[in-house]
Design a protein around this motif. Structure first.
Motif, PDB file in Angstrom:
ATOM      1  N   GLU A 104      42.871  71.712  44.278  1.00 54.20           N
ATOM      2  CA  GLU A 104      42.459  71.551  42.668  1.00 54.20           C
ATOM      3  C   GLU A 104      42.841  73.107  42.202  1.00 54.20           C
ATOM      4  O   GLU A 104      43.337  73.244  41.163  1.00 54.20           O
ATOM      5  CB  GLU A 104      41.421  70.917  42.447  1.00 54.20           C
ATOM      6  N   GLU A 105      41.969  74.008  42.918  1.00 57.12           N
ATOM      7  CA  GLU A 105      41.927  75.218  42.282  1.00 57.12           C
ATOM      8  C   GLU A 105      43.217  75.609  42.390  1.00 57.12           C
ATOM      9  O   GLU A 105      43.643  76.529  41.084  1.00 57.12           O
ATOM     10  CB  GLU A 105      40.971  76.138  43.077  1.00 57.12           C
ATOM     11  N   ASN A 106      44.308  75.671  43.212  1.00 55.69           N
ATOM     12  CA  ASN A 106      45.255  76.112  43.426  1.00 55.69           C
ATOM     13  C   ASN A 106      46.363  75.655  42.393  1.00 55.69           C
ATOM     14  O   ASN A 106      47.144  76.304  41.585  1.00 55.69           O
ATOM     15  CB  ASN A 106      46.130  75.955  44.821  1.00 55.69           C
ATOM     16  N   VAL A 107      46.245  74.332  42.076  1.00 56.11           N
ATOM     17  CA  VAL A 107      47.058  73.578  41.013  1.00 56.11           C
ATOM     18  C   VAL A 107      46.612  74.161  39.687  1.00 56.11           C
ATOM     19  O   VAL A 107      47.482  74.529  38.869  1.00 56.11           O
ATOM     20  CB  VAL A 107      46.831  72.022  41.123  1.00 56.11           C
ATOM     21  N   ARG A 108      45.499  74.507  39.289  1.00 57.24           N
ATOM     22  CA  ARG A 108      44.807  74.994  38.057  1.00 57.24           C
ATOM     23  C   ARG A 108      45.562  76.316  37.988  1.00 57.24           C
ATOM     24  O   ARG A 108      45.954  77.095  36.844  1.00 57.24           O
ATOM     25  CB  ARG A 108      43.393  74.986  37.762  1.00 57.24           C
ATOM     26  N   TYR A 109      45.487  77.370  39.138  1.00 60.98           N
ATOM     27  CA  TYR A 109      45.986  78.686  39.257  1.00 60.98           C
ATOM     28  C   TYR A 109      47.358  78.764  38.754  1.00 60.98           C
ATOM     29  O   TYR A 109      47.786  79.491  38.216  1.00 60.98           O
ATOM     30  CB  TYR A 109      45.522  79.254  40.625  1.00 60.98           C
ATOM     31  N   ARG A 110      48.324  77.801  39.225  1.00 58.60           N
ATOM     32  CA  ARG A 110      49.595  77.609  39.050  1.00 58.60           C
ATOM     33  C   ARG A 110      49.907  77.316  37.501  1.00 58.60           C
ATOM     34  O   ARG A 110      50.720  77.951  36.913  1.00 58.60           O
ATOM     35  CB  ARG A 110      50.327  76.722  40.040  1.00 58.60           C
ATOM     36  N   ARG A 111      48.945  76.437  37.154  1.00 59.06           N
ATOM     37  CA  ARG A 111      49.140  76.175  35.663  1.00 59.06           C
ATOM     38  C   ARG A 111      48.841  77.192  34.743  1.00 59.06           C
ATOM     39  O   ARG A 111      49.449  77.645  33.695  1.00 59.06           O
ATOM     40  CB  ARG A 111      48.249  75.025  35.103  1.00 59.06           C
ATOM     41  N   LEU A 112      47.607  78.190  35.300  1.00 56.92           N
ATOM     42  CA  LEU A 112      47.467  79.271  34.531  1.00 56.92           C
ATOM     43  C   LEU A 112      48.579  80.255  34.384  1.00 56.92           C
ATOM     44  O   LEU A 112      48.904  80.822  33.322  1.00 56.92           O
ATOM     45  CB  LEU A 112      46.011  79.984  35.262  1.00 56.92           C
ATOM     46  N   LEU A 113      49.299  80.517  35.468  1.00 63.57           N
ATOM     47  CA  LEU A 113      50.210  81.430  35.402  1.00 63.57           C
ATOM     48  C   LEU A 113      51.498  81.041  34.817  1.00 63.57           C
ATOM     49  O   LEU A 113      52.204  81.737  34.153  1.00 63.57           O
ATOM     50  CB  LEU A 113      50.839  81.761  37.019  1.00 63.57           C
ATOM     51  N   ILE A 114      51.682  79.707  35.156  1.00 59.77           N
ATOM     52  CA  ILE A 114      52.799  79.155  34.072  1.00 59.77           C
ATOM     53  C   ILE A 114      52.682  79.336  32.438  1.00 59.77           C
ATOM     54  O   ILE A 114      53.496  79.872  31.803  1.00 59.77           O
ATOM     55  CB  ILE A 114      53.194  77.753  34.458  1.00 59.77           C
ATOM     56  N   LEU A 115      51.428  78.832  32.236  1.00 64.34           N
ATOM     57  CA  LEU A 115      51.247  78.928  30.739  1.00 64.34           C
ATOM     58  C   LEU A 115      51.109  80.403  30.067  1.00 64.34           C
ATOM     59  O   LEU A 115      51.480  80.622  29.049  1.00 64.34           O
ATOM     60  CB  LEU A 115      49.877  78.358  30.692  1.00 64.34           C
TER      61      LEU A 115
END
Length: 203
Positions: A104-115
């Motif tokens: 879950e944290e890695n998924v959020r991390y990827r979203r953070l970088l994309i956004l």
């Protein structure tokens, strides 16, 4: 959970939902349930929080790969992938990508970088390094190892990395979870092995 950990957790959630620039230190402090001034007892500024998240996510990924006894860095041995049985191979490869889908944290991390990549140069730099440069470098070194072991036909490993990773990158960024991506990924892997896998010589 300690206050510092709570700050990092809530910051990651907020950054992944709004992007780095849209979140203030006050927003993070409010989500944690502390005063803004108290947050500065743990971090110098928002940049410091972001950098700490980057470091933690890198270490979390490394810990996952170590736990699964999988190579994490391009220079590490990749004997675990010297496998001619396709079912066992696909299980091993899926165990690598399950982290990027199911943590879950890695998924959020990827979203953070994309956004954040279009407004925050540091996020763009990390996104490119992690999801393009590092992945391609690792896979190129993996394919070279498999060629030397006689599992893959000898080709340009950099080109093979691009060919293999392109569809994987697309699945990572368009599928909501591993279950959605699994069948597409296994089919992609099967086609790749059929084209580039070295046939065993008959005796």
């Amino acid at each position: 959970m300690k206050t510092r950990e709570k700050i990092l957790k809530e910051a990651l959630i907020l950054f992944s939902e709004r992007g780095f620039h849209a979140v203030s230190v006050r927003d993070i402090a409010k989500a944690v349930g502390i005063k803004e001034s108290s947050l500065y007892n743990h971090f110098k500024n928002k940049q410091d929080i972001f950098d700490s998240i980057v470091d933690i996510q890198w270490e979390n990924a490394k810990a996952y790969f170590r736990e699964k006894e999988l190579p994490f860095a391009p220079e590490e041995k990749k004997d675990v992938f010297i496998e001619r049985d396709f079912d066992r191979l696909s299980e091993k490869v899926l165990s690598v990508f399950s982290f990027f889908f199911e943590n879950e944290e890695n998924v959020r991390y990827r979203r953070l970088l994309i956004l954040s990549q279009y407004e925050y140069p540091r996020a763009k730099e990390i996104y490119i390094q992690l999801y393009r440069n590092y992945m391609l470098e690792f896979q190129s070194s993996l394919f070279l190892s498999l060629m030397e072991a006689g599992v893959l036909e000898k080709r340009d490993p950099d080109k093979l990395a691009l060919e293999f990773y392109g569809p994987v990158f697309l699945l990572l960024h368009t599928c909501t979870g591993l279950e959605e991506a699994k069948s597409k990924f296994v089919e992609h892997l099967r086609q790749f092995v059929e084209v580039y896998g070295k046939k065993e010589e008959s005796r």
